[in-house]
Design an enzyme around this catalytic site. Structure first.
Site, PDB file in Angstrom:
ATOM      1  CB  ALA A  36      35.139 -54.214 -15.327  1.00 22.67           C
ATOM      2  CG  HIS A  38      29.228 -54.835 -18.481  1.00 23.62           C
ATOM      3  ND1 HIS A  38      28.055 -54.149 -18.695  1.00 23.62           N
ATOM      4  CD2 HIS A  38      29.550 -54.606 -17.188  1.00 23.62           C
ATOM      5  CE1 HIS A  38      27.673 -53.560 -17.582  1.00 23.62           C
ATOM      6  NE2 HIS A  38      28.570 -53.801 -16.648  1.00 23.62           N
ATOM      7  CG  HIS A  41      30.209 -50.082 -18.742  1.00 24.43           C
ATOM      8  ND1 HIS A  41      30.726 -51.290 -18.349  1.00 24.43           N
ATOM      9  CD2 HIS A  41      30.005 -49.375 -17.610  1.00 24.43           C
ATOM     10  CE1 HIS A  41      30.846 -51.316 -17.036  1.00 24.43           C
ATOM     11  NE2 HIS A  41      30.406 -50.178 -16.557  1.00 24.43           N
ATOM     12  N   GLY A 152      23.501 -45.641 -15.979  1.00 23.44           N
ATOM     13  CA  GLY A 152      22.615 -46.790 -16.082  1.00 23.44           C
ATOM     14  C   GLY A 152      21.598 -46.806 -14.957  1.00 23.44           C
ATOM     15  CD  GLN A 158      26.605 -44.608  -9.642  1.00 20.91           C
ATOM     16  OE1 GLN A 158      27.510 -44.892  -8.883  1.00 20.91           O
ATOM     17  NE2 GLN A 158      26.584 -45.035 -10.896  1.00 20.91           N
TER      18      GLN A 158
HETATM   19  O1  PAF Z   1      28.839 -46.641 -11.586  1.00 17.70           O
HETATM   20  C1  PAF Z   1      30.093 -46.588 -11.549  1.00 17.70           C
HETATM   21  O2  PAF Z   1      30.788 -47.320 -12.252  1.00 17.70           O
HETATM   22  C2  PAF Z   1      30.762 -45.604 -10.598  1.00 17.70           C
HETATM   23  O3  PAF Z   1      30.062 -45.491  -9.404  1.00 17.70           O
HETATM   24  C3  PAF Z   1      31.010 -44.234 -11.229  1.00 17.70           C
HETATM   25  C4  PAF Z   1      29.707 -43.526 -11.566  1.00 17.70           C
HETATM   26  C5  PAF Z   1      31.852 -44.378 -12.489  1.00 17.70           C
HETATM   27  C6  PAF Z   1      31.776 -43.333 -10.251  1.00 17.70           C
HETATM   28  O4  PAF Z   1      33.001 -43.863  -9.931  1.00 17.70           O
END
Ligand code: PAF
Length: 286
Positions: A36, A38, A41, A152, A158
């Site tokens: 997905a 955008h 990313h 990000g 995270q």
């Molecule tokens: O941030 C994300 O899109 C997910 O948590 C990641 C880091 C790709 C792990 O699946």
């Protein structure tokens, strides 16, 4: 390079590809995503190219980070679109493994976390989430063997969890946080924004606005807790169901204790059926 990235679906082929880069003395970055794709990313890929000569973007919708009631089945998927956008941003390789490649029959290992993963923010509402994220991210780091990893700041908890894990497990990769990419009106770009109705999209602006007001209030001398509570009240008044608004130490995500520690304001709230998260930095002058 900005063009057609190589699409690789298994670890063996990925390692053959990266072995050639290593032989040529090239450093490379990994950008883990769930697709997905955008602008947020794409910025990670572009920043990856600033730190390394080659970039691997990974696209894998990781079942282990979704609880049974969450949106795994309806998570947006668009392979050709994702590959085109990642290639346009400068990815050399898109690694898109099937679930069986990542979690073969009998898979039995999970990374167990404390510290920032148990800060009482996302983990309070999504208890499975960070173990699932850390497990897949550790695998992606080992599978790619990349020198740097781009994450990000939008998913700030995270980023802290992955940074801590890499340090604790001595994984030889440098984790780099990239500032959140926002729409012109301030809304943080997110794969989940596509779920917002026009009215919810307007409502969503209140998240960044209330965090920014809270950061100003802290800088002006209000307590972090008081400013966070005021932001939560204002989001509720704007029609959100608020999961949390919190001011935390920017590194550990523990509740603030001192006067001059770097702080981060973090929020999660529901606009209708869509859960939005955001966060901003704030340096207290108290
Ligand atoms: O941030 C994300 O899109 C997910 O948590 C990641 C880091 C790709 C792990 O699946």
């Amino acid at each position: 390079m900005t063009g057609n990235p190589a699409i690789i679906r298994n670890v063996e082929a990925l390692r053959r590809h990266t072995a050639d880069w290593r032989k040529a003395g090239l450093a490379y970055a990994v950008v883990p995503t769930m697709g997905a794709i955008h602008e947020g990313h794409q910025e990670l890929v572009r920043q990856g190219r600033q730190h390394a000569s080659r970039v691997i973007a990974t696209v894998f919708v990781n079942p282990k980070q979704f609880a049974a009631h969450e949106d795994l089945a309806k998570y947006p998927r668009d392979e050709p679109g994702d590959v085109a956008k990642l290639g346009a941003a400068g990815a050399d390789v898109v690694f898109m493994p099937a679930p069986e490649e990542v979690y073969p029959q009998g898979f039995s290992t999970t990374v167990s976390l404390t510290g920032p993963a148990k800060a009482g923010l996302e983990d309070r509402f999504r208890p499975h989430f960070f173990a699932g994220v850390a497990t897949v991210v550790a695998k992606l780091f080992l599978q790619t063997g990349a020198d740097v990893a781009m994450f990000g700041e939008k998913d700030y908890q995270q980023l802290m969890v992955v940074t801590r894990m890499v340090r604790d497990l001595d994984i030889p990769i440098r984790v780099i946080g990239v500032p959140t990419v926002r729409e012109a009106d301030g809304l943080a770009k997110s794969s989940r924004n596509v779920y917002l109705s026009a009215a919810e999209r307007r409502q969503a602006l209140a998240i960044y606005a209330s965090l920014s007001r809270a950061a100003d209030a802290i800088r002006a001398g209000q307590t972090p807790q008081g400013a966070a509570r005021a932001a939560a009240r204002s989001l509720t008044a704007s029609g959100f169901k608020v999961d949390y608004v919190a001011a935390r130490n920017a590194g550990t995500l523990a509740p603030p204790r001192g006067k001059d520690e770097p702080l981060r304001l973090l929020a999660a709230a529901w606009a209708g059926k869509t859960r939005l998260i955001d966060n901003i930095a704030v340096q207290s002058s108290r």
